[in-house]
Write a protein that holds these residues in place. Structure first.
Motif, PDB file in Angstrom:
ATOM      1  N   VAL A 118      -5.339   0.781  -7.082  1.00 39.70           N
ATOM      2  CA  VAL A 118      -3.977   0.178  -6.478  1.00 39.70           C
ATOM      3  C   VAL A 118      -3.343  -0.696  -7.525  1.00 39.70           C
ATOM      4  CG1 VAL A 118      -4.755   0.246  -4.118  1.00 39.70           C
ATOM      5  CG2 VAL A 118      -5.358  -1.784  -5.429  1.00 39.70           C
ATOM      6  N   ARG A 119      -1.969  -0.744  -7.250  1.00 36.15           N
ATOM      7  CA  ARG A 119      -1.270  -1.849  -8.332  1.00 36.15           C
ATOM      8  C   ARG A 119      -1.371  -3.125  -7.480  1.00 36.15           C
ATOM      9  NH1 ARG A 119       2.297   1.683  -6.186  1.00 36.15           N
ATOM     10  NH2 ARG A 119       3.264  -0.107  -4.894  1.00 36.15           N
ATOM     11  N   GLU A 120      -1.148  -4.104  -8.646  1.00 35.05           N
ATOM     12  CA  GLU A 120      -0.705  -5.403  -8.152  1.00 35.05           C
ATOM     13  C   GLU A 120       0.304  -5.488  -7.246  1.00 35.05           C
ATOM     14  OE1 GLU A 120      -0.725  -8.393 -11.156  1.00 35.05           O
ATOM     15  OE2 GLU A 120       0.513  -9.958 -10.024  1.00 35.05           O
ATOM     16  N   GLY A 121       0.103  -6.271  -6.075  1.00 35.35           N
ATOM     17  CA  GLY A 121       1.282  -6.356  -5.066  1.00 35.35           C
ATOM     18  C   GLY A 121       1.422  -5.385  -3.902  1.00 35.35           C
ATOM     19  N   GLN A 122       0.723  -4.026  -4.204  1.00 34.33           N
ATOM     20  CA  GLN A 122       0.599  -2.822  -3.290  1.00 34.33           C
ATOM     21  C   GLN A 122       0.113  -3.529  -2.111  1.00 34.33           C
ATOM     22  OE1 GLN A 122      -1.047   0.458  -5.003  1.00 34.33           O
ATOM     23  NE2 GLN A 122      -1.060   1.477  -2.957  1.00 34.33           N
ATOM     24  N   GLU A 133       4.161  -9.710  11.653  1.00 30.53           N
ATOM     25  CA  GLU A 133       3.452  -8.889  10.655  1.00 30.53           C
ATOM     26  C   GLU A 133       3.274  -9.604   9.604  1.00 30.53           C
ATOM     27  OE1 GLU A 133       5.244  -4.905  10.175  1.00 30.53           O
ATOM     28  OE2 GLU A 133       4.902  -4.323  12.271  1.00 30.53           O
ATOM     29  N   HIS A 134       2.152  -9.468   8.930  1.00 29.88           N
ATOM     30  CA  HIS A 134       1.813  -9.689   7.453  1.00 29.88           C
ATOM     31  C   HIS A 134       1.461  -8.743   6.830  1.00 29.88           C
ATOM     32  CE1 HIS A 134       2.641 -13.630   8.911  1.00 29.88           C
ATOM     33  NE2 HIS A 134       1.823 -13.481   9.996  1.00 29.88           N
ATOM     34  N   ARG A 135       1.587  -8.572   5.513  1.00 30.27           N
ATOM     35  CA  ARG A 135       1.222  -7.551   4.620  1.00 30.27           C
ATOM     36  C   ARG A 135       0.113  -8.128   3.808  1.00 30.27           C
ATOM     37  NH1 ARG A 135       5.373  -3.410   4.399  1.00 30.27           N
ATOM     38  NH2 ARG A 135       6.885  -4.108   5.856  1.00 30.27           N
ATOM     39  N   ILE A 136      -0.990  -7.370   3.616  1.00 27.22           N
ATOM     40  CA  ILE A 136      -2.051  -7.915   2.647  1.00 27.22           C
ATOM     41  C   ILE A 136      -2.153  -7.326   1.578  1.00 27.22           C
ATOM     42  CG2 ILE A 136      -4.495  -8.220   2.667  1.00 27.22           C
ATOM     43  CD1 ILE A 136      -3.352  -9.795   5.068  1.00 27.22           C
ATOM     44  N   GLN A 137      -1.461  -7.878   0.299  1.00 25.89           N
ATOM     45  CA  GLN A 137      -1.456  -7.232  -0.557  1.00 25.89           C
ATOM     46  C   GLN A 137      -2.303  -7.262  -1.842  1.00 25.89           C
ATOM     47  OE1 GLN A 137       2.360  -9.129  -1.020  1.00 25.89           O
ATOM     48  NE2 GLN A 137       3.480  -7.011  -0.305  1.00 25.89           N
ATOM     49  N   ALA A 138      -2.312  -6.534  -2.763  1.00 25.49           N
ATOM     50  CA  ALA A 138      -3.528  -6.328  -3.764  1.00 25.49           C
ATOM     51  C   ALA A 138      -3.095  -7.513  -4.711  1.00 25.49           C
ATOM     52  CB  ALA A 138      -3.618  -5.227  -4.653  1.00 25.49           C
TER      53      ALA A 138
END
Lengths: 166, 518
Positions: A118-122, A133-138
């Motif tokens: 995965v990329r940072e922020g993906q 909704e909350h996105r859990i990002q890398a």
């Protein structure tokens, strides 16, 4: 006791000298290294939840409350959290690459599988908490080591949702 | 007993049930008490000891764990009104406030509905029918299209075609959405599917409807809304505008009145359009007509909120009109007693919404116990809240803890008063946005009055980070408090402090003096 401020992992110790109920800061270390510091003295106030604080000759009030091992401090119009730690204890919750649920809620979507890069922020997962909704990002680029929940699962605050390695 | 001011009214009442919770329930129940009315609260299990229940003269428990069984349970609420002798129901905002079927059920039960007619709620509650009615009435609207989505059809194809006609960037709105839920900005065609699915899901989760509205996203515009008041005799006035341009993901952050971008000419035109919009749906009571104001001074109808609004206090501050009292009067069938000529603007008001959320973590909702809650007080400061010191902030409800409202002679003075009042709001034990709000209130982009609705979403939130504290002082305080054994005294020593146990405010200044400085 060791202390950290807010989200920072930097550990401090303070040495206080007691003079007729007024405690003066006589030593400060950060990560074991002596730090220069200004003149700080603290004395009890007649109102509960409040201390009289004198910093470099200027007197002010600090309001405080203790929750768990943390002191919540309101000082000069700002709110801070100072966390207490047993000396030498490990940082709680600072697991390497661990992604924890910020709130209790429900997993809506899982976008990655173990082994995937995965990329940072993906976006890794999407969860719903408090009807938003909350996105859990890398937090960094790397390989997904594990994804611990599936869509529809309910999770508690602090649950480790996924782990990312290098 | 019917209060004096209501004597001779066509539909008198002496008891009002407030079908809500939190700060708005407290606000309405207090207004009822001040008006000589009895106030009845309803509450679900987590709210059994809450401030709104304490504020009421009588209260009714709504059993059940879900909102559908409690605050959204129209039948149980109407039964609660019957059992407590309430003749009128005030819905507050959110929950059942914009449900036409509930308004009808209240009336069918022989009770007074403190709100607009069901027909007005219906027309304005559906963004598509609202838009159609506004076009018919000559109120300017934004370019856009409605799409009825049915499960079986190729809805993405239909959506993409409509999106192409309206043009990007665009805004996808679930017709039944509100408060930023079920609303998504789409900047390029390839994001359409993802955003649509998120919008549909949010809307279904919160409201249970799947119709979608696509409209052009006006960038660099301001959110300006007009408060209207109408009675059941055909009188309708506007109470000037509120500027709610400072928002994050369509959630308002700081609201103010008047708007720094509205000239007397725009105000007059927008006010007329709002009154026209209200009259087009035979509106009654307090309502808000929302507009987008472009940087060229053109304005477009966004929607009408057929209820009291969270930010109504800023209008009350600058006009001196108590909107909840007016709602009671209108519901009783009394005339407004106000003409447009009576309504002026005195000074400037601002409202900051205090949320239990963490700005440094993407504004994630925070939970915990309010170990200390001491609200600021003083001239021109008003705090509307539903919480007290010691209350638990949970995931059960909206994370708004309070509204801090200030009023001052000028906008500059109001911004300073807001910053200072925020600095004196001592909320400990739960992470809040207070520090972020202070950064905002001080920020040159805000104080210059140039904020547009896309400002926060296009800003790096790190720009509003609070100044780094001096670690020596903080560590010394924590270490000293530990050494003094103050952690054994319990949370904030609520029992021994001079703070008023009902409000958390430090009470009478003289009492504070004598007790604190013996």
């Amino acid at each position: 006791m060791e202390w950290s401020i807010g989200e920072s992992s930097e550990r401090y110790t303070a040495k206080l000298t007691d003079s007729e109920g007024t405690l003066s800061l006589s030593g400060l270390t950060s990560e074991g290294v002596e730090q220069a510091h200004g003149e700080v003295s603290i004395s009890r106030d007649s109102q509960a939840g409040r201390l009289l604080v004198e910093v470099n000759g200027r007197a002010t009030f600090a309001h405080f409350a203790k929750v768990g091992d943390s002191w919540w401090i309101h000082l000069d119009g700002r709110i801070h959290v100072v966390n207490g730690h047993e000396p030498g204890s490990a940082d709680a919750g600072a697991g390497e690459g661990g992604l924890t649920a910020p709130m209790p809620g429900t997993i809506l979507e899982v976008h990655v599988t173990a082994g995937q890069r995965v990329r940072e922020g993906q976006t890794l997962l999407v969860m719903e908490a408090m009807k938003m909704e909350h996105r859990i990002q890398a937090p960094k680029a790397g390989e997904v080591i594990s994804v611990n929940f599936a869509a529809g699962d309910r999770v508690d605050m602090g649950a480790i949702l996924a782990e990312i390695g290098d | 007993m019917i209060p004096d001011w209501m004597h001779g009214a066509p539909r008198p009442f002496d008891t009002v049930l407030v079908a809500n919770r939190g700060e708005i329930a407290v606000r309405v129940l207090r207004a009822a008490k001040e008006s000589g009315l009895r106030g009845v609260a309803v509450f679900s299990d987590p709210d059994a000891g809450s401030l709104h229940v304490e504020t009421a003269d009588d209260s009714v428990h709504l059993p059940g764990a879900s909102l559908a069984e409690t605050y959204l349970n129209g039948e149980a609420i109407i039964e609660a009104a019957r059992s407590t002798g309430a003749q009128a129901i005030h819905p507050g905002f959110g929950f059942l406030s914009e449900r036409a079927d509930f308004a009808n059920a209240v009336k069918a039960a022989g009770l007074i509905w403190i709100g607009p007619p069901a027909g007005a709620i219906d027309t304005m509650g559906d963004k598509i029918s609202a838009r159609r009615r506004m076009i018919e009435s000559g109120v300017p609207v934004i370019p856009g299209e409605e799409i009825a989505i049915s499960e079986s059809s190729d809805h993405l194809g239909v959506l993409a075609a409509a999106a192409a006609r309206v043009g990007y960037p665009l805004l996808l709105k679930a017709s039944a959405g509100g408060g930023g839920k079920g609303m998504r900005a789409v900047h390029e065609p390839k994001m359409l599917r993802t955003e649509y699915e998120a919008a549909a899901r949010e809307a279904t989760a919160a409201f249970g409807d799947g119709t979608v509205y696509v409209e052009r996203l006006l960038t660099g515009a301001r959110h300006v809304e007009i408060q209207v008041l109408a009675d059941s005799l055909g009188n309708c006035v506007h109470l000037n505008e509120r500027d709610c341009s400072l928002q994050r993901r369509h959630q308002k952050v700081i609201e103010e009145a008047p708007s720094p971008a509205v000239t007397p000419a725009i105000r007059a035109a927008m006010g007329d359009a709002a009154v026209q919009a209200a009259k087009a749906v035979d509106y009654e009571g307090a309502g808000t007509v929302e507009f987008l104001l472009s940087d060229r001074g053109e304005f477009f109808f966004l929607e009408m909120n057929t209820r009291l609004q969270v930010e109504h206090p800023v209008t009350e501050m600058i006009t001196g009109v108590d909107l909840v009292q007016k709602q009671f009067e209108v519901a009783a069938g009394m005339p407004l007693g106000l003409t447009q000529y009576d309504i002026g603007i005195t000074g400037h008001a601002m409202e900051a919404r205090i949320y239990a959320e963490d700005p440094s973590k993407g504004f994630l909702p925070a939970i915990g116990d309010l170990a200390m809650w001491r609200a600021p007080a003083g001239p021109g400061i008003r705090v509307d809240t539903g919480v007290r010191e010691g209350d638990a902030v949970t995931v059960d409800f909206d994370p708004m803890l309070a509204k801090l409202i200030v009023h001052a002679p000028t906008r500059t003075a109001a911004a300073r008063r807001l910053d200072n009042a925020l600095a004196n709001l001592r909320a400990l034990g739960v992470t809040t946005n207070i520090g972020f709000l202070r950064q905002m209130a001080q920020h040159p982009d805000f104080t210059s009055g140039g904020i547009t609705t896309d400002y926060l979403d296009s800003s790096d939130i790190a720009n509003f980070a609070e100044p780094e504290p001096d670690p020596a002082t903080l560590v010394a305080i924590a270490a000293a408090a530990s050494r003094l054994g103050l952690d054994r005294a319990g949370t904030a020593g609520a029992a021994t402090s001079t703070a008023d146990e009902h409000t958390g405010h430090a009470g009478d200044p003289f009492r504070t003096l004598t007790r604190s400085f013996p």
